[in-house]
Design an enzyme around this catalytic site. Structure first.
Site, PDB file in Angstrom:
ATOM      1  N   GLN A  12       0.813  -1.213   0.000  1.00 31.90           N
ATOM      2  CA  GLN A  12       0.000   0.000   0.000  1.00 31.90           C
ATOM      3  C   GLN A  12       0.848   1.265   0.000  1.00 31.90           C
ATOM      4  O   GLN A  12       0.621   2.177  -0.794  1.00 31.90           O
ATOM      5  CB  GLN A  12      -0.935   0.003   1.210  1.00 31.90           C
ATOM      6  CG  GLN A  12      -1.773   1.269   1.267  1.00 31.90           C
ATOM      7  CD  GLN A  12      -2.948   1.168   2.211  1.00 31.90           C
ATOM      8  OE1 GLN A  12      -3.085   0.192   2.932  1.00 31.90           O
ATOM      9  NE2 GLN A  12      -3.787   2.157   2.213  1.00 31.90           N
ATOM     10  N   GLU A  60      -3.215  -7.498  -1.410  1.00 31.91           N
ATOM     11  CA  GLU A  60      -4.678  -7.444  -1.300  1.00 31.91           C
ATOM     12  C   GLU A  60      -5.197  -6.399  -2.275  1.00 31.91           C
ATOM     13  O   GLU A  60      -4.489  -5.471  -2.643  1.00 31.91           O
ATOM     14  CB  GLU A  60      -5.106  -7.191   0.138  1.00 31.91           C
ATOM     15  CG  GLU A  60      -4.541  -5.940   0.759  1.00 31.91           C
ATOM     16  CD  GLU A  60      -5.592  -4.885   0.881  1.00 31.91           C
ATOM     17  OE1 GLU A  60      -6.721  -5.227   1.234  1.00 31.91           O
ATOM     18  OE2 GLU A  60      -5.291  -3.732   0.580  1.00 31.91           O
ATOM     19  N   GLU A 108      25.322   6.992 -11.012  1.00 39.21           N
ATOM     20  CA  GLU A 108      26.149   8.088 -10.530  1.00 39.21           C
ATOM     21  C   GLU A 108      25.861   8.385  -9.058  1.00 39.21           C
ATOM     22  O   GLU A 108      26.757   8.736  -8.306  1.00 39.21           O
ATOM     23  CB  GLU A 108      25.849   9.328 -11.363  1.00 39.21           C
ATOM     24  CG  GLU A 108      27.075   9.987 -11.912  1.00 39.21           C
ATOM     25  CD  GLU A 108      26.711  11.079 -12.898  1.00 39.21           C
ATOM     26  OE1 GLU A 108      26.834  12.244 -12.535  1.00 39.21           O
ATOM     27  OE2 GLU A 108      26.289  10.749 -14.020  1.00 39.21           O
ATOM     28  N   ASN A 132       2.451  12.219   0.522  1.00 35.15           N
ATOM     29  CA  ASN A 132       2.956  11.580  -0.686  1.00 35.15           C
ATOM     30  C   ASN A 132       3.322  12.588  -1.758  1.00 35.15           C
ATOM     31  O   ASN A 132       4.260  12.386  -2.521  1.00 35.15           O
ATOM     32  CB  ASN A 132       1.933  10.582  -1.222  1.00 35.15           C
ATOM     33  CG  ASN A 132       1.762   9.405  -0.273  1.00 35.15           C
ATOM     34  OD1 ASN A 132       2.608   9.189   0.592  1.00 35.15           O
ATOM     35  ND2 ASN A 132       0.689   8.664  -0.412  1.00 35.15           N
ATOM     36  N   GLY A 167       3.415  -5.686   6.078  1.00 37.15           N
ATOM     37  CA  GLY A 167       3.857  -7.022   5.707  1.00 37.15           C
ATOM     38  C   GLY A 167       4.271  -7.135   4.256  1.00 37.15           C
ATOM     39  O   GLY A 167       5.280  -7.749   3.919  1.00 37.15           O
ATOM     40  N   THR A 168       3.494  -6.503   3.352  1.00 41.96           N
ATOM     41  CA  THR A 168       3.782  -6.643   1.921  1.00 41.96           C
ATOM     42  C   THR A 168       5.050  -5.883   1.547  1.00 41.96           C
ATOM     43  O   THR A 168       5.954  -6.427   0.924  1.00 41.96           O
ATOM     44  CB  THR A 168       2.600  -6.133   1.072  1.00 41.96           C
ATOM     45  OG1 THR A 168       1.400  -6.746   1.533  1.00 41.96           O
ATOM     46  CG2 THR A 168       2.799  -6.481  -0.380  1.00 41.96           C
ATOM     47  N   SER A 220       7.118   0.524   1.957  1.00 40.03           N
ATOM     48  CA  SER A 220       7.333   0.894   3.347  1.00 40.03           C
ATOM     49  C   SER A 220       7.680  -0.406   4.062  1.00 40.03           C
ATOM     50  O   SER A 220       7.233  -1.472   3.654  1.00 40.03           O
ATOM     51  CB  SER A 220       6.081   1.503   3.946  1.00 40.03           C
ATOM     52  OG  SER A 220       5.065   0.546   3.967  1.00 40.03           O
ATOM     53  N   ASN A 261       7.179   8.895   7.962  1.00 34.99           N
ATOM     54  CA  ASN A 261       5.946   9.680   7.916  1.00 34.99           C
ATOM     55  C   ASN A 261       5.950  10.838   8.891  1.00 34.99           C
ATOM     56  O   ASN A 261       5.510  11.930   8.568  1.00 34.99           O
ATOM     57  CB  ASN A 261       4.740   8.784   8.200  1.00 34.99           C
ATOM     58  CG  ASN A 261       4.392   7.932   6.998  1.00 34.99           C
ATOM     59  OD1 ASN A 261       4.758   8.271   5.867  1.00 34.99           O
ATOM     60  ND2 ASN A 261       3.719   6.828   7.213  1.00 34.99           N
ATOM     61  N   THR A 321       1.626   2.504  13.019  1.00 32.61           N
ATOM     62  CA  THR A 321       0.405   1.953  12.427  1.00 32.61           C
ATOM     63  C   THR A 321       0.252   0.480  12.766  1.00 32.61           C
ATOM     64  O   THR A 321      -0.789  -0.103  12.524  1.00 32.61           O
ATOM     65  CB  THR A 321       0.417   2.090  10.894  1.00 32.61           C
ATOM     66  OG1 THR A 321       1.610   1.474  10.413  1.00 32.61           O
ATOM     67  CG2 THR A 321       0.402   3.537  10.478  1.00 32.61           C
TER      68      THR A 321
END
EC number: 3.6.5.-
Length: 450
Positions: free
Chosen positions: A11, A71, A254, A228, A144-145, A140, A206, A179
């Site tokens: 995400q 997901e 470089e 973002n 988990g992903t 990030s 963040n 989080t």
């Protein structure tokens, strides 16, 4: 052509990626459906922006990117969002079940099922390149992903494309804002493979970006979109020289050559200036010296650590817009005389890139349109603060083996925890040693002279 393939994982990676592609499209005048009215050459063309976009026979510009999540929600947002026509449907890959903030699920159980498909898509993009330069990863490491599948993909890319450079933009857990409870585990396990399989990793966090939005843009409660878009400006500045023809252009490799003194010491701090809101910009136009100084302020750093506590080993400044080399040299000379900004004694320190394309902002966004901007990416020993903070949290939980069963249940071995933790302890030590005065004996005489 020197093409670059972007890989957005999880995400965080996809949402930062969204902001980046939105900005890249604006910068190049590419519409959300991929058409580019200003581009007269149909087909491949040797335009500089072709490093990031490939062109179809119908004159459509498609990002050289793959977006992966375990997901579907975030991917579905893109499939139905403003830029749904920009990406090829095959470039957006989503699984059916979440990694549930669990590194082991992203890396072993669920990630393993999807990784070959992702590599297959990346292979297709790579075959479409004439001279692939490398990869840029976005993820990030708290979830988990991003942590699990992110490391798995990087490991596999090292195997398949050994010599190509890999640059990563990695969002690390913040000191105060959390989080997930298991963030320290995921970050430590993920950093373990980032150490080996990336050439340069730019650390973002963040909380640091929140504070910049709050302080400089007067946004009371910044959303992820605000964050973002600011991060996208940094990434845009770093890649501007790949996407536009400029005076002092900088290649991905470089960065590596100029910023990484030893292979393991490749975690970078970044900052961007000027971050000002539209109301303020109306009254002040910032000079090169001012934006250069502001980019060295601890408050401008996009990761929570204080560069005054460390030493700089190398520093890359990417200017864009109305900037001439004379001003840059003067600004850099001033920085070198400051006592608060310390360089290690074995490194002279600066690399500068200038790109005449002025910074672009998203219409209706919070950032003001300015004439010139600078993005600094530096290798400082202060970044070790970020690691020691995460390591400390890791130790508190791991001493009680809290939450470990979730990882072991997904096929991990407990030994991997201690192995990763030892690797990070070694990394902290590496940073400490790099910062220690190197040329012993000489240091004392210099002190006398002062």
């Amino acid at each position: 052509m020197r093409e670059v393939i972007s890989v957005h994982i999880g995400q965080g990676g996809i949402q930062v990626g969204n902001a980046c592609w939105e900005l890249f499209c604006l910068e190049h005048g590419i519409q959300p459906d991929g058409q580019m009215p200003s581009d007269k050459t149909i087909g491949g063309g040797d335009d500089a922006f072709n490093t990031f976009f490939s062109e179809t026979g119908a004159g459509k510009h498609v990002p050289r990117a793959v977006l992966v999540d375990l997901e579907p929600t975030v991917c579905d947002e893109i499939r139905t969002g403003t830029y749904r026509q920009l990406f090829h449907p095959e470039q957006i890959i989503s699984g059916k079940e979440d990694a549930a903030n669990n590194f082991a699920r992203g890396h072993y159980t669920i990630g393993k099922e999807i990784v070959d498909l992702v590599l297959d898509r990346i292979r297709k993009l790579a075959d479409n390149c004439t001279g692939l330069q490398g990869f840029i990863g976005f993820h990030s490491v708290g979830g988990g992903t991003g942590s699990g599948l992110g490391s798995l993909l990087l490991e596999r890319l090292s195997v398949d494309y050994g010599k190509k450079s890999k640059l990563c933009f990695t969002v690390y857990p913040s000191p105060q804002v959390s989080t997930a409870v298991v963030e320290p585990y995921n970050s430590v396990l993920s950093t373990h493979s980032l150490l080996e399989h990336t050439d340069v990793a730019v650390m973002l966090d963040n909380e640091a970006v929140y504070d910049i939005c709050r302080r400089n843009l007067d946004i009371e409660r910044p959303t992820y979109t605000n964050l973002n878009r600011l991060i996208a400006q940094v990434i845009s500045s770093l890649t501007a020289s790949l996407r536009f023809d400029g005076a002092l252009n900088v290649d991905i490799t470089e960065f590596q050559t100029n910023l990484v003194p030893y292979p393991r010491i490749h975690f970078m701090l970044s900052s961007y200036g000027p971050v000002i809101s539209a109301e303020k910009a109306y009254h002040e136009q910032l000079s090169v010296a001012e934006i250069t100084n502001s980019s060295f302020e601890p408050a401008s750093m996009m990761a929570k650590c204080d560069p005054r506590h460390g030493k700089y080993m190398a520093c890359c400044m990417m200017f864009r817009g109305d900037v001439v080399p004379k001003d840059v040299n003067a600004a850099v000379a001033t920085i070198k005389t400051k006592r608060t900004i310390q360089f290690v004694d074995w490194s002279p320190g600066f690399k500068v890139g200038i790109n005449y394309q002025p910074p672009t902002v998203v219409p209706g966004g919070d950032l003001a349109k300015v004439m010139r901007a600078v993005c600094m990416i530096s290798n400082s020993t202060a970044i070790a603060e970020v690691f020691s903070r995460i390591d400390h949290k890791f130790d508190l939980m791991y001493a009680k083996r809290a939450f470990v069963h979730w990882y072991v249940g997904e096929g991990m071995e407990e030994g991997e925890f201690s192995e990763a933790r030892e690797d990070l302890a070694a990394l902290e030590k590496d940073y400490e040693e790099v910062g220690i005065e190197t040329a012993e004996g000489e240091g004392e005489e210099e002190d006398m002279a002062q």
